[in-house]
Design a protein around this motif. Structure first.
Motif, short mmCIF file in Angstrom:
data_model
loop_
_atom_site.label_atom_id
_atom_site.label_comp_id
_atom_site.label_asym_id
_atom_site.label_seq_id
_atom_site.Cartn_x
_atom_site.Cartn_y
_atom_site.Cartn_z
N PRO A 57 -33.08 8.50 -10.04
CA PRO A 57 -31.96 8.28 -10.96
C PRO A 57 -30.61 8.28 -10.24
O PRO A 57 -30.45 8.95 -9.22
CB PRO A 57 -32.06 9.46 -11.93
CG PRO A 57 -32.76 10.53 -11.16
CD PRO A 57 -33.69 9.81 -10.23
N ASP A 58 -29.68 7.55 -10.76
CA ASP A 58 -28.29 7.54 -10.30
C ASP A 58 -28.18 7.54 -8.77
O ASP A 58 -28.60 6.59 -8.13
CB ASP A 58 -27.49 8.69 -10.92
CG ASP A 58 -27.49 8.61 -12.44
OD1 ASP A 58 -27.36 7.50 -12.97
OD2 ASP A 58 -27.65 9.66 -13.08
N ASP A 59 -27.62 8.61 -8.19
CA ASP A 59 -27.44 8.68 -6.74
C ASP A 59 -28.72 9.06 -6.01
O ASP A 59 -28.75 9.12 -4.79
CB ASP A 59 -26.35 9.70 -6.38
CG ASP A 59 -24.99 9.25 -6.86
OD1 ASP A 59 -24.75 8.03 -6.96
OD2 ASP A 59 -24.16 10.13 -7.14
N GLN A 134 -44.91 9.06 -11.85
CA GLN A 134 -44.45 8.73 -13.21
C GLN A 134 -42.96 8.98 -13.35
O GLN A 134 -42.24 8.18 -13.95
CB GLN A 134 -45.23 9.55 -14.24
CG GLN A 134 -46.70 9.21 -14.29
CD GLN A 134 -47.51 10.29 -15.01
OE1 GLN A 134 -47.31 11.49 -14.79
NE2 GLN A 134 -48.43 9.84 -15.84
N TRP A 135 -42.48 10.09 -12.80
CA TRP A 135 -41.06 10.44 -12.88
C TRP A 135 -40.21 9.37 -12.20
O TRP A 135 -39.22 8.92 -12.75
CB TRP A 135 -40.87 11.81 -12.23
CG TRP A 135 -39.49 12.40 -12.35
CD1 TRP A 135 -39.02 13.16 -13.39
CD2 TRP A 135 -38.42 12.32 -11.40
NE1 TRP A 135 -37.72 13.55 -13.13
CE2 TRP A 135 -37.33 13.05 -11.92
CE3 TRP A 135 -38.29 11.70 -10.16
CZ2 TRP A 135 -36.12 13.17 -11.24
CZ3 TRP A 135 -37.09 11.82 -9.48
CH2 TRP A 135 -36.02 12.55 -10.03
N THR A 139 -37.53 6.91 -13.89
CA THR A 139 -36.12 6.93 -13.50
C THR A 139 -35.66 5.55 -13.06
O THR A 139 -34.51 5.18 -13.28
CB THR A 139 -35.83 7.96 -12.38
OG1 THR A 139 -36.55 7.63 -11.20
CG2 THR A 139 -36.14 9.36 -12.83
N MET A 140 -36.55 4.77 -12.46
CA MET A 140 -36.16 3.42 -12.02
C MET A 140 -36.03 2.45 -13.19
O MET A 140 -35.37 1.43 -13.07
CB MET A 140 -37.15 2.90 -10.98
CG MET A 140 -36.99 3.61 -9.65
SD MET A 140 -37.96 2.91 -8.31
CE MET A 140 -39.57 3.62 -8.63
N THR A 141 -36.68 2.76 -14.30
CA THR A 141 -36.56 1.90 -15.48
C THR A 141 -35.63 2.49 -16.53
O THR A 141 -35.54 2.00 -17.64
CB THR A 141 -37.95 1.66 -16.12
OG1 THR A 141 -38.52 2.93 -16.49
CG2 THR A 141 -38.88 0.91 -15.18
#
Length: 161
Positions: A57-59, A134-135, A139-141
């Motif tokens: 996610p994010d950074d 899965q995490w 986070t990428m989607t």
């Protein structure tokens, strides 16, 4: 997503030039020695083959020595030793990898090769019910959110959102 699909998705992001170079093997070994557990195979593979953190996610998540940092934390081994949890409630082997803000962290369980994900908030710690692959896929989607993390918290710890 399979581990191979996760690696390829992260590799695609690395090709765009937004991620650090892969970690040197010595930095991965050093982190494992400091933490006292081997990295889950998917995380080890991502660090060595694709990027030294910065994905997710994010950074992105923390890297090992010389990789992506987050806030005041430089790497996984440092945060594991000094940790964001002054209460001491986080069990050994759960390694903080991503700070969502407001004292909410995602952790990877290094005790299990599949890398189950955990969450901690203000000293409480609970399983998220998903593994690292899965995490990362979520986070990428952009389907994994702080709200969803807190909603996974058992009612005995915090009322679900």
């Amino acid at each position: 997503m399979t581990d191979d699909e996760v690696v390829e998705a992260v590799r695609d992001r690395a090709r765009a030039g937004s991620l650090p170079a892969p970690a040197p093997p010595a930095a991965v070994t050093e982190a494992e020695q400091t933490i006292g557990f081997p990295l889950p195979p998917l995380l080890r593979r991502l660090y060595l083959e694709v990027a030294n953190g910065g994905f997710g996610p994010d950074d992105g998540i923390l890297g090992v020595r010389g990789g992506a940092c987050q806030g005041d934390w430089n790497d996984l081994a440092e945060i594991y030793q000094e940790g964001p949890d002054p209460s001491g409630q986080i069990p050994a082997g759960l390694v903080p990898v991503y700070d969502w803000g407001c004292t909410i962290w995602s952790l990877v369980d290094f005790r299990d090769p599949t890398g189950p994900m955990w969450c901690t908030h203000e000293g409480d710690c609970w399983p998220q019910g998903i593994n690292l692959a899965q995490w990362l896929a979520e986070t990428m989607t952009d389907t994994l959110t702080v709200r969803r993390l807190l909603a996974s918290q058992p009612a005995s710890v915090w009322p679900p959102l």
